[in-house]
Motif scaffolding. Structure first.
Motif, PDB file in Angstrom:
ATOM      1  N   ILE A  80       0.842  -1.203   0.000  1.00 39.88           N
ATOM      2  CA  ILE A  80       0.000   0.000   0.000  1.00 39.88           C
ATOM      3  C   ILE A  80       0.874   1.249   0.000  1.00 39.88           C
ATOM      4  O   ILE A  80       1.818   1.367   0.782  1.00 39.88           O
ATOM      5  N   ASP A  81       0.521   2.170  -0.864  1.00 38.13           N
ATOM      6  CA  ASP A  81       1.203   3.462  -0.975  1.00 38.13           C
ATOM      7  C   ASP A  81       0.784   4.351   0.208  1.00 38.13           C
ATOM      8  O   ASP A  81      -0.398   4.621   0.411  1.00 38.13           O
ATOM      9  N   THR A  82       1.764   4.786   1.012  1.00 39.74           N
ATOM     10  CA  THR A  82       1.488   5.694   2.136  1.00 39.74           C
ATOM     11  C   THR A  82       2.251   6.998   1.964  1.00 39.74           C
ATOM     12  O   THR A  82       2.708   7.598   2.938  1.00 39.74           O
ATOM     13  N   SER A  83       2.426   7.423   0.708  1.00 40.25           N
ATOM     14  CA  SER A  83       3.106   8.695   0.456  1.00 40.25           C
ATOM     15  C   SER A  83       2.215   9.869   0.848  1.00 40.25           C
ATOM     16  O   SER A  83       1.023   9.698   1.169  1.00 40.25           O
ATOM     17  N   GLN A 139      -2.974   1.431  11.416  1.00 35.69           N
ATOM     18  CA  GLN A 139      -1.891   2.281  11.943  1.00 35.69           C
ATOM     19  C   GLN A 139      -1.095   2.974  10.847  1.00 35.69           C
ATOM     20  O   GLN A 139      -0.163   3.724  11.148  1.00 35.69           O
ATOM     21  N   LEU A 140      -1.449   2.763   9.580  1.00 33.00           N
ATOM     22  CA  LEU A 140      -0.719   3.393   8.492  1.00 33.00           C
ATOM     23  C   LEU A 140      -0.941   4.905   8.497  1.00 33.00           C
ATOM     24  O   LEU A 140      -2.040   5.385   8.764  1.00 33.00           O
ATOM     25  N   GLN A 141       0.137   5.650   8.188  1.00 34.46           N
ATOM     26  CA  GLN A 141       0.074   7.103   8.107  1.00 34.46           C
ATOM     27  C   GLN A 141       0.730   7.555   6.811  1.00 34.46           C
ATOM     28  O   GLN A 141       1.712   6.953   6.353  1.00 34.46           O
ATOM     29  N   ALA A 142       0.193   8.636   6.226  1.00 35.19           N
ATOM     30  CA  ALA A 142       0.685   9.139   4.936  1.00 35.19           C
ATOM     31  C   ALA A 142       1.750  10.207   5.160  1.00 35.19           C
ATOM     32  O   ALA A 142       1.512  11.198   5.841  1.00 35.19           O
ATOM     33  N   GLU A 143       2.918   9.992   4.546  1.00 35.01           N
ATOM     34  CA  GLU A 143       4.011  10.964   4.616  1.00 35.01           C
ATOM     35  C   GLU A 143       5.095  10.556   3.631  1.00 35.01           C
ATOM     36  O   GLU A 143       5.213   9.390   3.260  1.00 35.01           O
ATOM     37  N   GLY A 144       5.898  11.531   3.186  1.00 33.40           N
ATOM     38  CA  GLY A 144       7.066  11.244   2.368  1.00 33.40           C
ATOM     39  C   GLY A 144       6.756  11.048   0.903  1.00 33.40           C
ATOM     40  O   GLY A 144       5.703  11.414   0.381  1.00 33.40           O
ATOM     41  N   GLY A 145       7.737  10.424   0.192  1.00 32.57           N
ATOM     42  CA  GLY A 145       7.660  10.230  -1.245  1.00 32.57           C
ATOM     43  C   GLY A 145       7.014   8.916  -1.623  1.00 32.57           C
ATOM     44  O   GLY A 145       6.261   8.319  -0.832  1.00 32.57           O
ATOM     45  N   THR A 146       7.335   8.442  -2.848  1.00 29.32           N
ATOM     46  CA  THR A 146       6.676   7.242  -3.386  1.00 29.32           C
ATOM     47  C   THR A 146       7.724   6.283  -3.924  1.00 29.32           C
ATOM     48  O   THR A 146       8.092   6.335  -5.098  1.00 29.32           O
TER      49      THR A 146
END
Length: 640
Positions: A80-83, A139-146
């Motif tokens: 899963i993408d979390t960017s 618990q996933l959080q979105a931050e940063g690049g891809t």
């Protein structure tokens, strides 16, 4: 088609047969067959399953992957993408879709979770306890690049190499920070025999869709577009349904088909629907099935060739690059190997002081270079000599080598320069695992490094010559006052002086003994050392030889003047040291920081060399950096 892109609307209702994987061993062909999508409550009619190779029907033994005495091992990893671009409703929709998937997936399926942003991280190891995976999802959080490709790589590692394996990738954007090269990742995906389904969640750019399509194609899977967050639960439920509707088909292969490429065709009934799929497979080869033309991927996308995939793997790349580098080292060792001295070596060494280069005189037919005297080194040096003569820079290069005190001919230097220019990028290629950008930088470094070394040696030797000049003039003046002639005074410098001035005076004295006027030989020393001070001294010697005068007194006065100039030069250098250091830091800081980001966080500057606007900015930056460097040099440079 099993690998053709599908929209979210059609993915929920379409039912199509799909060959998941093919294996061969001990004369038995094993095919994992399932459906895309599926109908609630529908099952395979085991008696209707048929298997044929090139139209030749076989007798299959069919086992339901969900049951039987030995149900097949099945594993799934959600990537899963979390960017930062997934922040808000996108990530919430992905979490809800993952929960629905975990609720629908069969209980015996082991599930793992990988999240990727700036880097890929395994959030949950494979486990049949699906609530644990659901807790990790929440618990996933979105931050940063891809780091899309890094995420797929971690997912493949987590899945392992046994059983029925499915990788579900969810992303909304293009890769912007992976450390693994796309070609290597796609090759690993193709040879892993893992089914990879990619869900493009609001992937609005063609570039991002192409990347997801390539990943799905390498995993013999499909790319499904999701236009809204509400579509995700349906798509993930379809993936879970696909896992619930699988059969394992086994059949004995006729011996005459061994080591032949065949078309594997599976037919059957799923509920009230007839399903079928075909794939190309080489019997006896450990490779993933390739899709038949009827189920070819979308136009414009080229599949990864198996041979290219094997060559693109990092292990094979390391071996190939290491072999090339080792070959270059062996070649260099052969070139540097010197033949044993012949019986006339002592005579040649005694005659060497009378040659212009200061090296032993040798027969023209058996000339030995610094790189060795074997046929290979002589041929290489002769060829390089012809190149430098044709390009008309032999004279300038020879002058620079002499000024730097490097005992090489222009042709020998050219060969060493070429070896460094080739060796450095090869070494960079080996250390970085095939990073072409670092290889190009290594090529630039390999070309400029010998030139920088030559300039450094030349400058260092010239500075030492100028520092020794006042004391040398004082010694020559003292010898002249004692009654020595000018050649005798110079000879005393040769015997008692230090390098480099003793070596330059030795050459001038040898030239004079061979018939060159002493003033001309000293003028050549001034030209090689680029010394205006010594040029004035030679001018004083010419005047004294033509009209007479006290040369010792003139040299004493010049020596005192040079000492005063040297004192002022040192004082100016000390006062301007802070400015020169600041200029060096200001000029090198952008270059050093850019190299650091290129090696550690390439995603931060990737846009500078991938986007047209970024390339234009990069060109403007280099121009401004060059202009600024010239301006700083003019500000801190003080002529004395």
């Amino acid at each position: 088609s099993a690998v053709a892109p599908a929209t979210a609307a059609t993915a929920a209702t379409a039912t199509a047969g799909r060959i998941k994987s093919i294996g061969y061993g001990d004369g038995q062909l094993k095919v994992n067959f399932g459906v895309n999508g599926g109908t609630s409550g529908a099952k395979f009619d085991v008696g209707s399953i048929g298997l044929s190779l090139d139209g030749r029907a076989l007798k299959p033994a069919v086992t339901d992957a969900n049951g039987g005495r030995s149900p097949a091992k099945r594993t799934v990893v959600l990537v899963i993408d979390t960017s930062r671009s997934m922040l808000g409703s996108k990530l919430d929709g992905a979490k809800q879709a993952a929960e629905d998937f975990l609720n629908a997936v069969p209980a015996d399926v082991q599930v793992g979770l990988v999240a990727f942003s700036d880097k890929a991280v395994v959030k949950q190891q494979l486990t049949p306890e699906h609530p644990l995976v659901g807790l990790a999802v929440q618990q996933l959080q979105a931050e940063g690049g891809t780091a899309l490709y890094d995420g797929v790589q971690e997912g493949l590692k987590l899945l392992g190499s046994t059983g029925i394996r499915l990788l579900v990738v969810l992303s909304d954007g293009d890769d912007s920070g992976s450390t693994i090269r796309p070609a290597i990742l796609l090759a690993r995906a193709k040879t892993s025999k893992t089914t990879i389904d990619a869900i493009g969640f609001q992937a609005n750019t063609q570039r991002s869709r192409d990347h997801l399509q390539e990943i799905a194609q390498a995993g013999d899977g499909q790319l499904i577009q999701a236009a809204a967050a509400d579509d995700l639960p349906t798509l993930f439920k379809d993936e879970a349904t696909t896992l619930s509707n699988q059969v394992v088909i086994s059949a004995e292969v006729p011996p005459e088909l061994a080591n032949h490429q065949v078309t594997v065709l599976v037919t059957g009934s799923y509920g009230a629907t007839a399903v079928r799929d075909s794939a190309e497979y080489v019997i006896g080869a450990a490779k993933a099935p390739s899709r038949s033309p009827s189920s070819a991927p979308a136009a414009g996308l080229k599949p990864v060739d198996d041979a290219a995939a094997r060559l693109a793997t990092k292990d094979v790349f390391y071996v190939a690059t290491g072999a090339i580098f080792l070959g270059l080292l062996v070649l260099l060792a052969l070139l540097l190997r010197r033949p044993p001295d012949s019986t006339d070596a002592p005579i040649r060494r005694r005659l060497s002081i009378y040659t212009l280069s200061g090296r032993a005189a040798q027969e023209a037919t058996q000339e030995t270079s610094v790189l060795g005297g074997n046929a290979l080194s002589r041929t290489a040096v002769d060829f390089a000599g012809r190149v430098v003569r044709q390009r008309n820079f032999e004279t300038n290069l020879a002058r620079r080598l002499e000024a730097a005190g490097v005992p090489l001919k222009p042709a020998e230097w050219l060969l060493i320069h070429l070896g460094v220019a080739v060796g450095v990028p090869l070494l960079a290629l080996l250390l970085t695992g095939g990073d072409l950008l670092i290889c190009v930088i290594g090529l630039v470094v390999g070309v400029l490094l010998p030139l920088a070394y030559l300039s450094f040696k030349e400058g260092k030797r010239t500075a030492a010559f100028l520092n020794q000049l006042p004391d040398t003039l004082q010694l020559v003046a003292g010898s002249l006052s004692a009654g020595y002639s000018l050649p005798q005074a110079i000879d005393s410098v040769v015997r008692e002086g230090a390098e480099p001035i003793a070596g330059e005076f030795r050459r001038a004295l040898i030239d004079a003994r061979l018939g060159v006027p002493l003033e001309d030989s000293l003028e050549a020393v001034a030209e090689r050392m680029k010394s205006k001070d010594f040029t004035w001294i030679v001018m004083a010697v010419r005047i004294q030889r033509e009209v007479g005068g006290n040369l010792a007194e003139v040299l004493t006065t010049v020596a005192a003047t040079l000492r005063d100039r040297d004192r002022i030069r040192r004082q100016v250098s000390a006062l301007s040291a802070e400015g020169r250091l600041s200029a060096a830091i200001l000029f090198s800081l952008p270059v050093v920081f850019a190299m650091y980001l290129l090696l550690v966080r390439r995603a931060y500057i990737r846009v500078l060399y991938t986007d047209p606007l970024g390339i234009a900015m990069l060109v403007v930056m280099l121009i401004l950096l060059g202009v600024g460097g010239l301006w700083l040099r003019a500000v801190v440079r003080v002529e004395v």
